[in-house]
Design an enzyme around this catalytic site. Sequence first.
Site, PDB file in Angstrom:
ATOM      1  N   ARG A 222      33.841  34.074  46.487  1.00  0.00           N
ATOM      2  CA  ARG A 222      32.941  33.358  45.569  1.00  0.00           C
ATOM      3  C   ARG A 222      31.490  33.533  46.012  1.00  0.00           C
ATOM      4  NH1 ARG A 222      32.111  28.711  42.186  1.00  0.00           N
ATOM      5  NH2 ARG A 222      30.737  27.134  43.117  1.00  0.00           N
TER       6      ARG A 222
ATOM      7  N   ARG B   3      36.174  28.787  42.443  1.00  0.00           N
ATOM      8  CA  ARG B   3      36.655  28.099  43.639  1.00  0.00           C
ATOM      9  C   ARG B   3      38.167  28.266  43.703  1.00  0.00           C
ATOM     10  NH1 ARG B   3      33.079  24.444  41.027  1.00  0.00           N
ATOM     11  NH2 ARG B   3      31.198  23.947  42.252  1.00  0.00           N
TER      12      ARG B   3
ATOM     13  N   TYR C 275      21.432  30.980  48.016  1.00  0.00           N
ATOM     14  CA  TYR C 275      21.664  32.420  47.900  1.00  0.00           C
ATOM     15  C   TYR C 275      20.354  33.188  47.923  1.00  0.00           C
ATOM     16  CZ  TYR C 275      26.416  31.093  46.885  1.00  0.00           C
ATOM     17  OH  TYR C 275      27.672  30.575  46.988  1.00  0.00           O
TER      18      TYR C 275
ATOM     19  N   LYS D 143      34.323  20.947  39.523  1.00  0.00           N
ATOM     20  CA  LYS D 143      34.189  19.658  40.204  1.00  0.00           C
ATOM     21  C   LYS D 143      33.746  18.577  39.228  1.00  0.00           C
ATOM     22  CE  LYS D 143      33.237  21.075  44.980  1.00  0.00           C
ATOM     23  NZ  LYS D 143      32.261  21.003  46.090  1.00  0.00           N
TER      24      LYS D 143
ATOM     25  N   HIS E 224      37.261  31.981  50.017  1.00  0.00           N
ATOM     26  CA  HIS E 224      36.039  31.349  49.512  1.00  0.00           C
ATOM     27  C   HIS E 224      34.836  32.277  49.650  1.00  0.00           C
ATOM     28  CE1 HIS E 224      33.960  27.917  47.921  1.00  0.00           C
ATOM     29  NE2 HIS E 224      33.066  27.951  48.887  1.00  0.00           N
TER      30      HIS E 224
ATOM     31  N   HIS F 120      27.427  24.885  39.577  1.00  0.00           N
ATOM     32  CA  HIS F 120      26.666  23.981  40.447  1.00  0.00           C
ATOM     33  C   HIS F 120      25.960  22.928  39.605  1.00  0.00           C
ATOM     34  CE1 HIS F 120      26.265  27.084  43.965  1.00  0.00           C
ATOM     35  NE2 HIS F 120      27.388  26.402  44.004  1.00  0.00           N
TER      36      HIS F 120
END
Length: 347
Positions: free
Chosen positions: A287, A186, A319, A216, A284, A310
């Site tokens: 990514r 990211r 995806y 995150k 982005h 994730h």
Amino acid sequence: MESQMPTEADDFRMRYVWKEWSAGILAADTENTLLKFHKYLCFEKRASRHTHRGYFQDLHRFFSYAVSQQETSVRLRDLADYSVKFFRSFLAFLDKEGLGKASRARSVSTLRSFYRFLDAQGILHNSQISLLRQPKQDQLLPKAVPVEDIFDLLETIRTSEDPCFEGWIGLRDVALFSLLYGCGLRIAEAISLNWRDIGALLPKSSEIVFFRVLGKREKERLVPVVPKIAEAIREYAQSCPFSCAAEDPVFYGYKGDRINPGVIQRQMRRLRAFLGLPDNFTPHALRHSYATHLLQNGADLRVIQELLGHASLSSTQIYTSLNVKDLEKIHEKAHPRDHAKMADQIK
């Protein structure tokens, strides 16, 4: 928790920006509760600054709407008494104000989180919030970009005579964009790196090496780096005019501060204009392309989940949908018995 001092990274979130609008909107008991929620987001949930800001933007809209309806500041007992009809009228108001489905859905998530916090803390309970449904959103598939365009972009930076890409700036951009695509980082993860984080990449090696990324909610993951990307990092480090000590940022702006996302976006816009690339070619998107190209070349979905950081496999499964869409396009274009082609032949 309340005695814990904020770190430098928490500083933005700890500025109590909501106090700028709380006067006349929140009663004292609600304002005190909002302070507790504020600390919960910072220290327990460890929400990012963007998530934190989004929560309080949503709550500001909700409380302002409540005041406009009841013509008094919002008290805790008001929060306990609001009906599902009231919550739905708030969403209808947001729709009328022109907020899209994604923004309205985020408002619902914010309210649910806030009310869960109130319930868990024993402050109040409102069963009506559980009856509120999010607006149904159209699934927006991430847009991958062709690998050839990515290579062209990196080569353009290296050979450009534009002053915006001269010297160490150009080498910085090659290293940064290489990390975004080659490691699926990211933007926030890349620009938050310090030299100590990528020390493993600096010694020359013909092998894949790994470094740790803090994603995150401070979730840590190992990221593999191929020699070509490590080489781009080393070239940038050798030309960087600023300190490369362990605690210093990897990616600098022109004046020697840690680079900010706006600079990265601006550099990408310049490259898009020069190469004639579409608007969806964003930092982005690199990514997204990383994940899509891995999947197209046989990588396991669980592995991609781990590489992207994730928390849930459902975030990675998008995806798969993207790959199916690509297959459909290829099938439509190439299959000899495609119905559209047969219809044209009949005409």
